[in-house]
Design a protein around this motif. Structure first.
Motif, PDB file in Angstrom:
ATOM      1  N   LEU A  24       0.867  -1.170   0.000  1.00 50.50           N
ATOM      2  CA  LEU A  24       0.000   0.000   0.000  1.00 50.50           C
ATOM      3  C   LEU A  24       0.902   1.217   0.000  1.00 50.50           C
ATOM      4  O   LEU A  24       1.731   1.380   0.902  1.00 50.50           O
ATOM      5  N   ILE A  25       0.755   2.050  -1.011  1.00 51.59           N
ATOM      6  CA  ILE A  25       1.566   3.253  -1.146  1.00 51.59           C
ATOM      7  C   ILE A  25       0.628   4.428  -0.895  1.00 51.59           C
ATOM      8  O   ILE A  25      -0.249   4.713  -1.711  1.00 51.59           O
ATOM      9  N   LYS A  26       0.812   5.071   0.253  1.00 49.65           N
ATOM     10  CA  LYS A  26      -0.100   6.140   0.666  1.00 49.65           C
ATOM     11  C   LYS A  26       0.604   7.485   0.602  1.00 49.65           C
ATOM     12  O   LYS A  26       1.683   7.663   1.158  1.00 49.65           O
ATOM     13  N   PHE A  27      -0.044   8.433  -0.091  1.00 46.48           N
ATOM     14  CA  PHE A  27       0.420   9.802  -0.203  1.00 46.48           C
ATOM     15  C   PHE A  27      -0.566  10.675   0.570  1.00 46.48           C
ATOM     16  O   PHE A  27      -1.771  10.577   0.360  1.00 46.48           O
ATOM     17  N   GLU A  28      -0.062  11.541   1.451  1.00 50.96           N
ATOM     18  CA  GLU A  28      -0.918  12.419   2.242  1.00 50.96           C
ATOM     19  C   GLU A  28      -0.423  13.856   2.135  1.00 50.96           C
ATOM     20  O   GLU A  28       0.771  14.110   2.247  1.00 50.96           O
ATOM     21  N   GLN A  29      -1.373  14.756   1.929  1.00 47.62           N
ATOM     22  CA  GLN A  29      -1.062  16.187   1.911  1.00 47.62           C
ATOM     23  C   GLN A  29      -2.221  16.903   2.602  1.00 47.62           C
ATOM     24  O   GLN A  29      -3.326  16.971   2.061  1.00 47.62           O
ATOM     25  N   GLY A  30      -1.956  17.404   3.799  1.00 52.32           N
ATOM     26  CA  GLY A  30      -3.017  18.044   4.576  1.00 52.32           C
ATOM     27  C   GLY A  30      -4.163  17.064   4.807  1.00 52.32           C
ATOM     28  O   GLY A  30      -3.931  15.925   5.212  1.00 52.32           O
ATOM     29  N   PRO A  31      -5.410  17.479   4.496  1.00 49.61           N
ATOM     30  CA  PRO A  31      -6.559  16.602   4.721  1.00 49.61           C
ATOM     31  C   PRO A  31      -6.807  15.605   3.585  1.00 49.61           C
ATOM     32  O   PRO A  31      -7.789  14.861   3.604  1.00 49.61           O
ATOM     33  N   LEU A  32      -5.925  15.584   2.607  1.00 51.80           N
ATOM     34  CA  LEU A  32      -6.135  14.750   1.419  1.00 51.80           C
ATOM     35  C   LEU A  32      -5.232  13.526   1.442  1.00 51.80           C
ATOM     36  O   LEU A  32      -4.137  13.564   1.978  1.00 51.80           O
ATOM     37  N   GLU A  33      -5.727  12.459   0.812  1.00 52.49           N
ATOM     38  CA  GLU A  33      -4.980  11.202   0.810  1.00 52.49           C
ATOM     39  C   GLU A  33      -5.231  10.446  -0.493  1.00 52.49           C
ATOM     40  O   GLU A  33      -6.352  10.416  -1.000  1.00 52.49           O
ATOM     41  N   GLN A  34      -4.170   9.839  -1.016  1.00 55.52           N
ATOM     42  CA  GLN A  34      -4.263   8.942  -2.172  1.00 55.52           C
ATOM     43  C   GLN A  34      -3.554   7.653  -1.788  1.00 55.52           C
ATOM     44  O   GLN A  34      -2.440   7.697  -1.283  1.00 55.52           O
ATOM     45  N   THR A  35      -4.197   6.533  -2.054  1.00 55.71           N
ATOM     46  CA  THR A  35      -3.585   5.246  -1.740  1.00 55.71           C
ATOM     47  C   THR A  35      -3.640   4.349  -2.975  1.00 55.71           C
ATOM     48  O   THR A  35      -4.675   4.241  -3.629  1.00 55.71           O
ATOM     49  N   PHE A  36      -2.520   3.717  -3.251  1.00 54.03           N
ATOM     50  CA  PHE A  36      -2.420   2.782  -4.367  1.00 54.03           C
ATOM     51  C   PHE A  36      -2.042   1.424  -3.802  1.00 54.03           C
ATOM     52  O   PHE A  36      -1.167   1.324  -2.937  1.00 54.03           O
ATOM     53  N   LYS A  37      -2.695   0.378  -4.290  1.00 49.68           N
ATOM     54  CA  LYS A  37      -2.391  -0.995  -3.870  1.00 49.68           C
ATOM     55  C   LYS A  37      -1.720  -1.714  -5.031  1.00 49.68           C
ATOM     56  O   LYS A  37      -2.229  -1.728  -6.142  1.00 49.68           O
ATOM     57  N   VAL A  38      -0.571  -2.308  -4.729  1.00 51.87           N
ATOM     58  CA  VAL A  38       0.208  -3.003  -5.749  1.00 51.87           C
ATOM     59  C   VAL A  38       0.511  -4.408  -5.238  1.00 51.87           C
ATOM     60  O   VAL A  38       0.985  -4.577  -4.111  1.00 51.87           O
ATOM     61  N   SER A  39       0.253  -5.402  -6.049  1.00 51.53           N
ATOM     62  CA  SER A  39       0.516  -6.781  -5.660  1.00 51.53           C
ATOM     63  C   SER A  39       2.003  -7.004  -5.402  1.00 51.53           C
ATOM     64  O   SER A  39       2.861  -6.469  -6.125  1.00 51.53           O
ATOM     65  N   GLU A  40       2.302  -7.786  -4.383  1.00 50.58           N
ATOM     66  CA  GLU A  40       3.700  -8.165  -4.112  1.00 50.58           C
ATOM     67  C   GLU A  40       4.331  -8.841  -5.320  1.00 50.58           C
ATOM     68  O   GLU A  40       5.535  -8.752  -5.528  1.00 50.58           O
ATOM     69  N   MET A  41       3.528  -9.522  -6.100  1.00 49.26           N
ATOM     70  CA  MET A  41       4.042 -10.254  -7.262  1.00 49.26           C
ATOM     71  C   MET A  41       4.575  -9.305  -8.349  1.00 49.26           C
ATOM     72  O   MET A  41       5.378  -9.704  -9.181  1.00 49.26           O
ATOM     73  N   ASP A  42       4.116  -8.045  -8.335  1.00 50.34           N
ATOM     74  CA  ASP A  42       4.539  -7.067  -9.338  1.00 50.34           C
ATOM     75  C   ASP A  42       5.799  -6.303  -8.938  1.00 50.34           C
ATOM     76  O   ASP A  42       6.352  -5.557  -9.746  1.00 50.34           O
ATOM     77  N   ILE A  43       6.246  -6.475  -7.707  1.00 54.15           N
ATOM     78  CA  ILE A  43       7.431  -5.784  -7.201  1.00 54.15           C
ATOM     79  C   ILE A  43       8.500  -6.826  -6.906  1.00 54.15           C
ATOM     80  O   ILE A  43       8.328  -7.663  -6.019  1.00 54.15           O
TER      81      ILE A  43
END
Length: 79
Positions: A24-43
């Motif tokens: 889970l790659i989570k980006f946070e800026q103030g009250p905003l958030e973006q999260t991306f889920k990437v399979s372990e198999m792809d990394i």
């Protein structure tokens, strides 16, 4: 959930977690958030996760935060 890495770049808090066979790659800026889920198999190695925090992908994350902030501001004014 295991914390892989946490750091700040360009005023954006970035947290990378390993959970349920995904990163889970989570980006946070103030009250905003973006999260991306990437399979372990792809990394292949955890260092590959750094590529999500640079280049075109990261530029688009910053643009999306700007758009999200504008949308939130407009919505709050319309309440």
């Amino acid at each position: 959930m295991r914390v892989v890495k946490e750091f700040t770049k360009a005023d954006i808090r970035i947290s990378i977690y390993n959970w349920n066979n995904k990163f889970l790659i989570k980006f946070e800026q103030g009250p905003l958030e973006q999260t991306f889920k990437v399979s372990e198999m792809d990394i292949l190695v955890e260092d590959d996760l750094d590529r999500f925090c640079e280049g075109d992908f990261f530029d688009k994350v910053m643009i999306r935060f700007k758009e999200m902030g504008q949308s939130l501001q407009i919505q709050m004014q319309n309440l």
